[in-house]
Write a protein that holds these residues in place. Structure first.
Motif, PDB file in Angstrom:
ATOM      1  N   GLU A   1       0.835  -1.211   0.000  1.00  0.00           N
ATOM      2  CA  GLU A   1       0.000   0.000   0.000  1.00  0.00           C
ATOM      3  C   GLU A   1       0.866   1.256   0.000  1.00  0.00           C
ATOM      4  OE1 GLU A   1      -2.308  -3.394   1.275  1.00  0.00           O
ATOM      5  OE2 GLU A   1      -0.418  -2.592   2.064  1.00  0.00           O
ATOM      6  N   GLN A   2       2.007   1.213   0.709  1.00  0.00           N
ATOM      7  CA  GLN A   2       2.929   2.352   0.718  1.00  0.00           C
ATOM      8  C   GLN A   2       3.640   2.489  -0.620  1.00  0.00           C
ATOM      9  OE1 GLN A   2       4.543   0.460   4.430  1.00  0.00           O
ATOM     10  NE2 GLN A   2       5.119   2.568   4.901  1.00  0.00           N
ATOM     11  N   ALA A   3       4.058   1.363  -1.171  1.00  0.00           N
ATOM     12  CA  ALA A   3       4.801   1.371  -2.438  1.00  0.00           C
ATOM     13  C   ALA A   3       3.938   1.824  -3.602  1.00  0.00           C
ATOM     14  CB  ALA A   3       5.365  -0.016  -2.717  1.00  0.00           C
ATOM     15  N   LEU A   4       2.625   1.657  -3.493  1.00  0.00           N
ATOM     16  CA  LEU A   4       1.718   2.016  -4.585  1.00  0.00           C
ATOM     17  C   LEU A   4       1.340   3.493  -4.578  1.00  0.00           C
ATOM     18  CD1 LEU A   4      -0.591  -1.139  -4.568  1.00  0.00           C
ATOM     19  CD2 LEU A   4       0.880  -0.393  -6.456  1.00  0.00           C
ATOM     20  N   LYS A   5       1.855   4.246  -3.601  1.00  0.00           N
ATOM     21  CA  LYS A   5       1.543   5.687  -3.530  1.00  0.00           C
ATOM     22  C   LYS A   5       2.684   6.495  -4.133  1.00  0.00           C
ATOM     23  CE  LYS A   5      -1.441   5.390   0.532  1.00  0.00           C
ATOM     24  NZ  LYS A   5      -1.562   5.632   1.982  1.00  0.00           N
ATOM     25  N   HIS A   6       2.661   6.660  -5.457  1.00  0.00           N
ATOM     26  CA  HIS A   6       3.713   7.446  -6.117  1.00  0.00           C
ATOM     27  C   HIS A   6       3.446   8.926  -5.907  1.00  0.00           C
ATOM     28  CE1 HIS A   6       6.426   9.051  -9.143  1.00  0.00           C
ATOM     29  NE2 HIS A   6       7.027   7.877  -9.126  1.00  0.00           N
ATOM     30  N   PRO A   7       4.502   9.718  -5.609  1.00  0.00           N
ATOM     31  CA  PRO A   7       4.288  11.136  -5.297  1.00  0.00           C
ATOM     32  C   PRO A   7       3.846  11.994  -6.482  1.00  0.00           C
ATOM     33  CG  PRO A   7       6.642  10.610  -5.348  1.00  0.00           C
ATOM     34  CD  PRO A   7       5.912   9.311  -5.440  1.00  0.00           C
ATOM     35  N   ASN A   8       4.166  11.590  -7.715  1.00  0.00           N
ATOM     36  CA  ASN A   8       3.920  12.481  -8.865  1.00  0.00           C
ATOM     37  C   ASN A   8       3.066  11.891  -9.975  1.00  0.00           C
ATOM     38  OD1 ASN A   8       5.635  14.302  -7.568  1.00  0.00           O
ATOM     39  ND2 ASN A   8       7.444  13.557  -8.645  1.00  0.00           N
ATOM     40  N   TRP A   9       3.194  10.579 -10.207  1.00  0.00           N
ATOM     41  CA  TRP A   9       2.571   9.965 -11.382  1.00  0.00           C
ATOM     42  C   TRP A   9       1.448   9.019 -10.987  1.00  0.00           C
ATOM     43  CZ3 TRP A   9       3.974  11.590 -16.184  1.00  0.00           C
ATOM     44  CH2 TRP A   9       5.214  12.252 -16.312  1.00  0.00           C
ATOM     45  N   ASP A  10       0.418   8.952 -11.836  1.00  0.00           N
ATOM     46  CA  ASP A  10      -0.675   8.007 -11.659  1.00  0.00           C
ATOM     47  C   ASP A  10      -0.494   6.896 -12.686  1.00  0.00           C
ATOM     48  OD1 ASP A  10      -2.998   6.698 -11.090  1.00  0.00           O
ATOM     49  OD2 ASP A  10      -4.311   8.120 -12.131  1.00  0.00           O
ATOM     50  N   MET A  11      -0.078   5.710 -12.235  1.00  0.00           N
ATOM     51  CA  MET A  11       0.287   4.627 -13.149  1.00  0.00           C
ATOM     52  C   MET A  11      -0.315   3.316 -12.669  1.00  0.00           C
ATOM     53  SD  MET A  11       4.349   5.640 -13.413  1.00  0.00           S
ATOM     54  CE  MET A  11       4.574   5.507 -11.642  1.00  0.00           C
ATOM     55  N   GLY A  12      -0.177   2.264 -13.480  1.00  0.00           N
ATOM     56  CA  GLY A  12      -0.632   0.941 -13.090  1.00  0.00           C
ATOM     57  C   GLY A  12       0.221   0.383 -11.955  1.00  0.00           C
ATOM     58  N   ALA A  13      -0.274  -0.702 -11.327  1.00  0.00           N
ATOM     59  CA  ALA A  13       0.381  -1.266 -10.144  1.00  0.00           C
ATOM     60  C   ALA A  13       1.815  -1.710 -10.421  1.00  0.00           C
ATOM     61  CB  ALA A  13      -0.435  -2.430  -9.596  1.00  0.00           C
ATOM     62  N   LYS A  14       2.037  -2.427 -11.535  1.00  0.00           N
ATOM     63  CA  LYS A  14       3.360  -2.989 -11.807  1.00  0.00           C
ATOM     64  C   LYS A  14       4.408  -1.879 -11.971  1.00  0.00           C
ATOM     65  CE  LYS A  14       6.738  -5.248 -14.208  1.00  0.00           C
ATOM     66  NZ  LYS A  14       7.857  -4.672 -14.959  1.00  0.00           N
ATOM     67  N   ILE A  15       4.107  -0.881 -12.790  1.00  0.00           N
ATOM     68  CA  ILE A  15       5.078   0.192 -13.039  1.00  0.00           C
ATOM     69  C   ILE A  15       5.265   1.062 -11.789  1.00  0.00           C
ATOM     70  CG2 ILE A  15       3.423   1.833 -14.027  1.00  0.00           C
ATOM     71  CD1 ILE A  15       5.575   2.682 -16.000  1.00  0.00           C
ATOM     72  N   THR A  16       4.225   1.176 -10.954  1.00  0.00           N
ATOM     73  CA  THR A  16       4.351   1.962  -9.720  1.00  0.00           C
ATOM     74  C   THR A  16       5.313   1.282  -8.743  1.00  0.00           C
ATOM     75  OG1 THR A  16       2.088   2.766 -10.016  1.00  0.00           O
ATOM     76  CG2 THR A  16       3.074   3.080  -7.849  1.00  0.00           C
ATOM     77  N   ILE A  17       5.212  -0.041  -8.629  1.00  0.00           N
ATOM     78  CA  ILE A  17       6.160  -0.776  -7.778  1.00  0.00           C
ATOM     79  C   ILE A  17       7.568  -0.676  -8.361  1.00  0.00           C
ATOM     80  CG2 ILE A  17       6.793  -3.040  -6.837  1.00  0.00           C
ATOM     81  CD1 ILE A  17       4.242  -1.769  -5.607  1.00  0.00           C
ATOM     82  N   ASP A  18       7.691  -0.811  -9.679  1.00  0.00           N
ATOM     83  CA  ASP A  18       8.998  -0.663 -10.329  1.00  0.00           C
ATOM     84  C   ASP A  18       9.602   0.720 -10.061  1.00  0.00           C
ATOM     85  OD1 ASP A  18       9.072  -3.198 -11.371  1.00  0.00           O
ATOM     86  OD2 ASP A  18       8.461  -2.624 -13.397  1.00  0.00           O
ATOM     87  N   SER A  19       8.760   1.742 -10.030  1.00  0.00           N
ATOM     88  CA  SER A  19       9.250   3.093  -9.749  1.00  0.00           C
ATOM     89  C   SER A  19       9.738   3.207  -8.308  1.00  0.00           C
ATOM     90  CB  SER A  19       8.146   4.126 -10.011  1.00  0.00           C
ATOM     91  OG  SER A  19       7.825   4.169 -11.375  1.00  0.00           O
ATOM     92  N   ALA A  20       9.021   2.569  -7.391  1.00  0.00           N
ATOM     93  CA  ALA A  20       9.404   2.605  -5.977  1.00  0.00           C
ATOM     94  C   ALA A  20      10.738   1.904  -5.743  1.00  0.00           C
ATOM     95  CB  ALA A  20       8.320   1.961  -5.117  1.00  0.00           C
ATOM     96  N   SER A  21      11.027   0.840  -6.520  1.00  0.00           N
ATOM     97  CA  SER A  21      12.265   0.068  -6.336  1.00  0.00           C
ATOM     98  C   SER A  21      13.400   0.547  -7.251  1.00  0.00           C
ATOM     99  CB  SER A  21      11.988  -1.413  -6.639  1.00  0.00           C
ATOM    100  OG  SER A  21      11.799  -1.617  -8.036  1.00  0.00           O
ATOM    101  N   LEU A  22      13.101   1.557  -8.084  1.00  0.00           N
ATOM    102  CA  LEU A  22      14.010   2.089  -9.120  1.00  0.00           C
ATOM    103  C   LEU A  22      14.269   1.094 -10.254  1.00  0.00           C
ATOM    104  CD1 LEU A  22      16.709   4.432  -7.538  1.00  0.00           C
ATOM    105  CD2 LEU A  22      14.374   4.908  -8.246  1.00  0.00           C
TER     106      LEU A  22
END
Length: 386
Positions: A196-217
């Motif tokens: 739930e924390q990893a899915l909260k991107h500060p700037n972009w609204d994206m799908g679940a997979k890419i949002t997790i990828d963004s959180a992990s770089l």
């Protein structure tokens, strides 16, 4: 003389990029005509999109959901198909001008190759296609004289900076990263984070997979590999900087030292539209960037020790061969297991690293090698987690 509309196929119309692409098409009815849409699982949304946009062809990849889609659209003059072969058929329709590949992950590779083989311009939102098989894809695109127009905001930024500069050698490109929701956090904190924390991107609204990828770089790591193939770069010509405001989408430095940057508010509809309209720019009513709203733009080095995925991506890029394919397959399994609460956040990169070390290295893979590598890696990654 009336200008011909561009005929568009969207592979993955129910995802974040696909739904925004439909908004772009709807806002520009004089410029675009929707020919076909496809989805993997989301039959309900696919049906709604088909009723609203009335494409000639609809494909649901999951064959179990064919009857549902067929019955809902039977009264309309819309062809309905199911399965992977139908997905590839949608990618190579004779009347289509541009295929927007917005499928998630490895699933985008085969239909994208089929679209290129059929001579279609590619608007590429599926970065994994170039990560997995960059050399194969770009070689075929050159042979078929097919443009690959980037939809990722970072690669679109680089593409826009290079317009008019194609004869001027690049010294390096600078990919910007927001840093995601965990920028500045240490490993101790990251061992405890939940999806739930990893899915909260500060700037972009994206799908679940890419949002997790963004959180992990990992998303930035995949973009590094994609950039090599899109722009014909050497490994050392690609740099990543963390830019938390996500206003500068990426930069190009030329051999004279000059740097060009593309800026704007974080909104995926702009790079989607640019890819579909290139070389034109169409007027939009998108919100405009105001410098007074962002008096300070900041930059940092990425933390490669805490966020190992970016370091692993650079290593896979340097080694080449089937290593990026291994990286991608292992990550897809790791992310899905993290979203199912089966592994922790930091364990995702451990799974990726183990697979990179254990799967056999192939220096010059062909298409069948990529298919086999992807399959073997997914089996191994699943075993490591279970």
């Amino acid at each position: 003389m009336e200008k011909l509309k561009k005929k568009i196929t969207i592979l993955g119309s129910t995802g974040s990029i696909g739904t925004q692409a439909l908004e772009v098409i709807e806002a520009n009815p004089d410029h675009f005509e929707l020919e076909a849409i496809t989805a993997n699982e989301n039959a309900d949304l696919l049906i709604k999109q088909a009723i609203r946009f009335k494409p000639n062809l609809v494909v649901i990849a999951n064959e179990d959901k064919y009857q549902q889609v067929f019955e809902a659209l039977d009264r309309l003059d819309i062809k309905v198909y199911a399965g992977e072969s139908a997905l590839c058929h949608a990618a190579e329709l004779e009347e289509v001008d541009v295929v927007l590949t917005a499928l998630v992950g490895y699933a985008g590779l085969k239909p994208t190759l089929r679209a290129i083989e059929a001579g279609k311009a590619i608007a590429l939102a599926n970065k994994e296609t170039l990560v997995v098989a960059g050399e194969l894809v770009t070689t075929l695109a050159k042979k078929k004289r097919v443009p690959i127009l980037p939809v990722d905001s970072e690669h679109s930024a680089i593409f826009q900076c290079l317009t008019g500069e194609f004869d001027n050698p690049i010294e390096k490109i600078i990919l910007t990263a927001s840093g995601g929701p965990f920028r500045g956090k240490g490993r101790g904190f990251l061992t405890r984070v939940k999806k739930e924390q990893a899915l909260k991107h500060p700037n972009w609204d994206m799908g679940a997979k890419i949002t997790i990828d963004s959180a992990s770089l990992m998303n930035k790591g995949l973009e590094v590999i994609e950039a090599k193939w899109l722009f014909g770069l050497r490994d050392e010509q690609i740099e990543v900087v963390v830019h938390p405001q996500s206003i500068i989408h990426s930069m190009v430095q030329f051999e004279d030292g000059s740097i060009k940057a593309q800026m704007g508010l974080p909104d995926m509809k702009l790079p989607i539209q640019y890819a579909l309209t290139y070389p034109e720019r169409l007027k939009t009513n998108f919100p405009r960037f105001d410098f007074m709203d962002y008096p300070s733009l900041t930059f940092e080095k990425p933390d490669l020790e805490t966020f190992k995925n970016l370091a692993l991506s650079f290593e896979a890029l340097k080694k080449g061969g089937n290593q990026p394919c291994i990286l991608n397959a292992a990550n897809e399994i790791a992310v899905s297991k993290f979203l199912e609460d089966q592994i922790g956040f930091l364990e995702m990169s451990d799974v990726v690293e183990s697979c990179l070390n254990k799967i056999s290295y192939i220096s010059t893979p062909n298409f069948d090698d990529y298919v086999e590598t992807d399959k073997e890696t997914r089996i191994l990654a699943t075993e490591l987690i279970n």
